[in-house]
Write a protein that holds these residues in place. Structure first.
Motif: not given
Ligand code: 7TS
Length: 411
Positions: A215-239
């Motif tokens: 039930d988190v409101d916002f969540l942030a992470f980076s692709g490059h710390k999970m085998l993905g490329p640099t320069g891509i990440g995600v912001l999840f936010g409640k609609r």
């Protein structure tokens, strides 16, 4: 749950098959960034070889392919996090951008005298955007300190009050490797009327994280710390929050209509994504998620725990070595920070590098934490799916050799 086999996994990573300083490379700087398997590189290559076009614009076949792959990546992230739908998944440059967007955009709703609660163990990316917001809006920034090397939960409860509007905390500390009890803290923040922002840069790559269950409101992470490329990440936010919020950047891609004096925005999630996005990055992240899901997050977490259980007592046994965080190994994720009395962390890291072992030394972008530990820097070893017990043994041997070298000179 089947156990993962790090030696098999290593075969997918060309970079790990090289020698550094004439020694086989042992990569233990995974909290900074992870290596990329062939499958991720192949997905990026495939995109550039067969699909490269700008997204959402053209009606030609390549544009349709590129758009489909980019939006499929968003679907993957949505399923991966167990978000309600893709409107809650924004692609960003990484955790830093994601946190800045929340501070800048949601931060507009705060008023003078409101409070934000963070902790002393945060990465600078989860400190400075709030400092800037505090300066801009006259908001008060408060820090939860450590107690016995862990987050002081009593202090967290005292600091989070009816005045608090935002609580923003790391799920797993990048220096101490400790997992904070986020579910309890999220529920507590909600009871006080605050939103909870979770810096998941060090957790999403290593364990299942379910935004719906948390039930988190916002969540942030980076692709490059999970085998993905640099320069891509995600912001999840409640609609409900993303809908209220203004975009942070403006330009092409995010608009619906542009008049001379004003403009209207696209619907979520596109209203936040101005300009040509990192299409190849999103596709690479999608491939990384598939790769990790094929291994299974239960197996990944169990593997890292096994390495910590193996290494922790061996490090504790080294004379004059101080390990930071909890004294219980089981409380640590695959991140261990330490110092050796009398040796500068940079010297330790250089000596380990001479043995082909890559660790990080310094303030690790967490200066308030390093200050609260009463030191100027630490050495950090951090693990991932391709690390082995043999890597841990070599690390211990190399630390002991470095200690000998700096105490007595070469033997
Ligand atoms: N939050 C945490 C907990 C992090 O560990 C990092 C990066 C960030 C935010 C920022 O992520 P970025 O991808 O936007 O840079 N951590 C580290 C590290 O530990 N060593 O180098 C970068």
């Amino acid at each position: 749950m089947s156990k993962l086999n790090p030696d098999e996994i290593k075969k997918d990573f060309k970079i790990l098959q090289q020698k550094v300083n004439d020694e086989p490379l042992i990569y233990l700087d995974n909290a900074a960034t992870t290596q990329k398997p062939q499958q991720v590189l192949a997905a990026i290559n495939h995109y550039y070889n067969w699909e490269n076009a700008n997204v959402h614009r053209g009606v030609h076949t390549l544009a349709e392919r590129a758009t489909a792959s980019y939006e499929k990546a968003r679907e993957s992230v949505c399923n991966f996090l167990n978000a309600k739908d893709i409107s809650e998944i924004l692609f960003t440059r990484g955790t830093t951008t994601s946190l800045n967007w929340v501070a800048q955009s949601f931060g507009e709703f705060l008023q003078e005298g409101n409070e934000i609660v963070i902790s002393v163990m945060e990465h600078h990316a989860n400190i400075i955007p709030w400092q800037q917001l505090a300066k801009r809006k006259g908001v008060i920034l408060k820090y939860i300190e450590l107690k016995n090397g862990e987050l002081n939960l009593k202090m967290a409860q005292d600091l989070i009050t009816d005045k608090t509007k935002i609580v923003s905390l790391a799920h797993i500390s990048k220096v101490l490797g400790l997992e904070n009890p986020v579910k309890e803290l999220i529920d507590y923040a909600h009871r006080k009327g605050a939103i909870f922002v979770m810096d998941a840069a060090q957790s999403v790559p290593h364990q299942r994280v379910d935004v719906e269950a948390l039930d988190v409101d916002f969540l942030a992470f980076s692709g490059h710390k999970m085998l993905g490329p640099t320069g891509i990440g995600v912001l999840f936010g409640k609609r409900k929050y993303l809908e209220m919020m203004e975009p942070v950047e403006f330009g092409g891609e995010m608009i619906d209509f542009v008049y001379r004096d004003t403009s209207t925005w696209k619907e979520l999630p596109w209203k936040f994504e101005a300009g040509t996005p990192n299409i190849a990055g999103a596709i690479g992240l999608d491939a990384a998620i598939q790769y990790l899901q094929n291994i299974g997050f239960d197996a990944i977490k169990a593997h890292e725990k096994e390495l910590v259980e193996y290494l922790f007592p061996k490090l504790q046994a080294i004379d004059a070595l101080t390990l930071y965080g909890s004294a219980e190994w089981s409380k640590h994720a695959g991140v261990l920070s330490f110092n050796i009395n009398g040796l500068h962390p940079h010297d330790v890291a250089s000596a380990l590098d001479m043995q082909g072992i890559t660790v990080r030394a310094g303030h690790l972008c967490a200066q308030p934490l390093i200050q609260s530990l009463g030191v100027s820097a630490v050495v950090r070893a951090s693990f991932y799916i391709y690390n082995t017990k043999e890597d841990c043994e070599k690390l211990v041997d190399a630390i002991i050799a470095a200690k000998e070298f700096f105490s007595h000179g070469p033997i």
